[in-house]
Design a protein around this motif. Structure first.
Motif, PDB file in Angstrom:
ATOM      1  N   ILE A  23      39.040  54.474  31.567  1.00 45.83           N
ATOM      2  CA  ILE A  23      40.504  54.955  31.819  1.00 45.83           C
ATOM      3  C   ILE A  23      41.434  53.805  31.586  1.00 45.83           C
ATOM      4  CG2 ILE A  23      42.166  55.428  33.471  1.00 45.83           C
ATOM      5  CD1 ILE A  23      40.267  57.532  34.939  1.00 45.83           C
ATOM      6  N   ILE A  24      41.132  52.584  31.973  1.00 51.74           N
ATOM      7  CA  ILE A  24      41.651  51.351  31.762  1.00 51.74           C
ATOM      8  C   ILE A  24      41.683  50.773  30.442  1.00 51.74           C
ATOM      9  CG2 ILE A  24      41.760  48.812  32.481  1.00 51.74           C
ATOM     10  CD1 ILE A  24      40.479  49.353  35.165  1.00 51.74           C
ATOM     11  N   PHE A  25      40.410  50.948  29.657  1.00 51.96           N
ATOM     12  CA  PHE A  25      40.274  50.820  28.385  1.00 51.96           C
ATOM     13  C   PHE A  25      41.230  51.538  27.525  1.00 51.96           C
ATOM     14  CE2 PHE A  25      38.205  51.538  24.220  1.00 51.96           C
ATOM     15  CZ  PHE A  25      37.922  50.251  23.713  1.00 51.96           C
ATOM     16  N   ARG A  26      41.311  52.911  27.958  1.00 50.69           N
ATOM     17  CA  ARG A  26      42.121  53.614  26.948  1.00 50.69           C
ATOM     18  C   ARG A  26      43.743  53.346  27.256  1.00 50.69           C
ATOM     19  NH1 ARG A  26      38.602  58.038  28.904  1.00 50.69           N
ATOM     20  NH2 ARG A  26      36.904  58.237  27.305  1.00 50.69           N
ATOM     21  N   GLN A  27      43.940  52.959  28.546  1.00 51.47           N
ATOM     22  CA  GLN A  27      45.314  52.629  28.608  1.00 51.47           C
ATOM     23  C   GLN A  27      45.698  51.377  27.986  1.00 51.47           C
ATOM     24  OE1 GLN A  27      45.297  52.644  32.968  1.00 51.47           O
ATOM     25  NE2 GLN A  27      46.117  54.765  33.198  1.00 51.47           N
ATOM     26  N   LEU A  28      44.803  50.340  27.887  1.00 53.84           N
ATOM     27  CA  LEU A  28      45.173  49.060  27.296  1.00 53.84           C
ATOM     28  C   LEU A  28      44.951  49.262  25.733  1.00 53.84           C
ATOM     29  CD1 LEU A  28      45.700  46.095  27.496  1.00 53.84           C
ATOM     30  CD2 LEU A  28      43.250  45.691  27.564  1.00 53.84           C
ATOM     31  N   GLN A  29      44.108  50.057  25.311  1.00 54.77           N
ATOM     32  CA  GLN A  29      44.038  50.243  23.719  1.00 54.77           C
ATOM     33  C   GLN A  29      45.225  51.201  23.223  1.00 54.77           C
ATOM     34  OE1 GLN A  29      40.808  53.044  22.888  1.00 54.77           O
ATOM     35  NE2 GLN A  29      40.349  51.797  20.912  1.00 54.77           N
ATOM     36  N   HIS A  30      45.974  51.810  23.945  1.00 54.37           N
ATOM     37  CA  HIS A  30      47.116  52.687  23.432  1.00 54.37           C
ATOM     38  C   HIS A  30      48.496  52.005  24.256  1.00 54.37           C
ATOM     39  CE1 HIS A  30      44.543  55.548  21.667  1.00 54.37           C
ATOM     40  NE2 HIS A  30      43.943  55.784  22.618  1.00 54.37           N
ATOM     41  N   ASP A  31      48.260  50.648  24.611  1.00 52.36           N
ATOM     42  CA  ASP A  31      49.360  49.813  25.147  1.00 52.36           C
ATOM     43  C   ASP A  31      50.161  50.739  26.308  1.00 52.36           C
ATOM     44  OD1 ASP A  31      49.043  47.899  23.368  1.00 52.36           O
ATOM     45  OD2 ASP A  31      50.001  49.102  21.691  1.00 52.36           O
ATOM     46  N   LYS A  32      49.684  51.387  27.006  1.00 50.56           N
ATOM     47  CA  LYS A  32      50.092  52.032  28.404  1.00 50.56           C
ATOM     48  C   LYS A  32      50.381  51.208  29.372  1.00 50.56           C
ATOM     49  CE  LYS A  32      49.640  56.502  26.467  1.00 50.56           C
ATOM     50  NZ  LYS A  32      50.579  57.370  26.247  1.00 50.56           N
ATOM     51  N   ILE A  33      49.466  50.072  29.460  1.00 51.40           N
ATOM     52  CA  ILE A  33      49.406  49.000  30.430  1.00 51.40           C
ATOM     53  C   ILE A  33      49.296  47.795  29.560  1.00 51.40           C
ATOM     54  CG2 ILE A  33      48.595  50.516  32.430  1.00 51.40           C
ATOM     55  CD1 ILE A  33      46.098  49.239  31.882  1.00 51.40           C
ATOM     56  N   THR A  34      49.901  46.728  30.655  1.00 56.54           N
ATOM     57  CA  THR A  34      49.684  45.277  29.948  1.00 56.54           C
ATOM     58  C   THR A  34      48.434  44.818  30.345  1.00 56.54           C
ATOM     59  OG1 THR A  34      50.609  44.276  31.901  1.00 56.54           O
ATOM     60  CG2 THR A  34      52.257  44.929  30.290  1.00 56.54           C
ATOM     61  N   SER A  35      48.119  43.581  29.754  1.00 59.67           N
ATOM     62  CA  SER A  35      46.956  42.822  30.169  1.00 59.67           C
ATOM     63  C   SER A  35      46.881  42.320  31.519  1.00 59.67           C
ATOM     64  CB  SER A  35      46.815  41.523  29.300  1.00 59.67           C
ATOM     65  OG  SER A  35      46.366  41.958  27.910  1.00 59.67           O
ATOM     66  N   ALA A  36      48.359  41.899  31.980  1.00 56.25           N
ATOM     67  CA  ALA A  36      48.318  41.590  33.181  1.00 56.25           C
ATOM     68  C   ALA A  36      47.805  42.753  34.277  1.00 56.25           C
ATOM     69  CB  ALA A  36      49.777  41.054  33.538  1.00 56.25           C
ATOM     70  N   GLN A  37      48.427  43.844  34.011  1.00 56.20           N
ATOM     71  CA  GLN A  37      48.033  45.041  34.805  1.00 56.20           C
ATOM     72  C   GLN A  37      46.433  45.124  34.643  1.00 56.20           C
ATOM     73  OE1 GLN A  37      50.944  47.541  32.817  1.00 56.20           O
ATOM     74  NE2 GLN A  37      51.757  47.916  34.731  1.00 56.20           N
ATOM     75  N   VAL A  38      46.003  45.052  33.735  1.00 55.30           N
ATOM     76  CA  VAL A  38      44.495  45.095  33.603  1.00 55.30           C
ATOM     77  C   VAL A  38      43.713  44.352  34.490  1.00 55.30           C
ATOM     78  CG1 VAL A  38      42.423  45.008  32.053  1.00 55.30           C
ATOM     79  CG2 VAL A  38      44.651  46.098  31.319  1.00 55.30           C
ATOM     80  N   ASP A  39      44.354  42.938  34.539  1.00 54.20           N
ATOM     81  CA  ASP A  39      43.466  42.161  35.395  1.00 54.20           C
ATOM     82  C   ASP A  39      43.776  42.387  37.016  1.00 54.20           C
ATOM     83  OD1 ASP A  39      42.614  40.267  33.215  1.00 54.20           O
ATOM     84  OD2 ASP A  39      44.215  38.992  33.197  1.00 54.20           O
ATOM     85  N   ALA A  40      44.845  42.843  37.200  1.00 52.91           N
ATOM     86  CA  ALA A  40      45.248  43.220  38.706  1.00 52.91           C
ATOM     87  C   ALA A  40      44.311  44.494  38.921  1.00 52.91           C
ATOM     88  CB  ALA A  40      46.743  43.621  38.696  1.00 52.91           C
ATOM     89  N   ARG A  41      44.141  45.341  37.927  1.00 50.47           N
ATOM     90  CA  ARG A  41      43.270  46.536  38.576  1.00 50.47           C
ATOM     91  C   ARG A  41      41.675  46.166  38.538  1.00 50.47           C
ATOM     92  NH1 ARG A  41      41.921  50.360  40.988  1.00 50.47           N
ATOM     93  NH2 ARG A  41      41.157  52.290  39.908  1.00 50.47           N
ATOM     94  N   LEU A  42      41.382  45.071  37.517  1.00 49.94           N
ATOM     95  CA  LEU A  42      39.942  44.590  37.686  1.00 49.94           C
ATOM     96  C   LEU A  42      39.895  43.879  39.105  1.00 49.94           C
ATOM     97  CD1 LEU A  42      39.643  43.209  34.249  1.00 49.94           C
ATOM     98  CD2 LEU A  42      38.331  45.317  35.038  1.00 49.94           C
ATOM     99  N   GLU A  43      40.875  43.226  39.422  1.00 49.57           N
ATOM    100  CA  GLU A  43      40.706  42.466  40.838  1.00 49.57           C
ATOM    101  C   GLU A  43      40.803  43.486  41.867  1.00 49.57           C
ATOM    102  OE1 GLU A  43      42.647  38.821  43.197  1.00 49.57           O
ATOM    103  OE2 GLU A  43      43.876  39.885  41.781  1.00 49.57           O
ATOM    104  N   GLU A  44      41.360  44.573  41.844  1.00 46.29           N
ATOM    105  CA  GLU A  44      41.089  45.611  42.816  1.00 46.29           C
ATOM    106  C   GLU A  44      39.905  46.429  42.891  1.00 46.29           C
ATOM    107  OE1 GLU A  44      44.463  48.669  41.750  1.00 46.29           O
ATOM    108  OE2 GLU A  44      45.968  47.226  42.025  1.00 46.29           O
TER     109      GLU A  44
END
Length: 73
Positions: free
Chosen positions: A37-58
């Protein structure tokens, strides 16, 4: 010092191991789904890299993505 779980009954030990392995496998499937889910969101510019890092931390997965940064943590 012995750090292993001490269960003297082999049948109980096996049941505990099977339960633990089932849990580990289900957790891995869940993590794989979240990663996709995160991969697709990042790949399609639905979330930022900072949001990915926050989600990974969660998810407690920063050490999987950035192992070299987590060595000294």
């Amino acid at each position: 010092m012995n750090h292993r779980l001490m269960v003297s009954d082999p049948a109980i030990r096996k049941q505990l191991q099977l339960a633990g392995l089932r849990f580990m496998a289900s957790r891995a499937e869940w993590l794989q789904c979240e990663a996709r889910i995160i991969f697709r969101q990042l790949q399609h510019d639905k979330i930022t890299s900072a949001q990915v890092d926050a989600r990974l931390e969660e998810l407690g997965a920063l050490d999987l993505v950035y192992p070299e940064l987590m060595r000294d943590a």
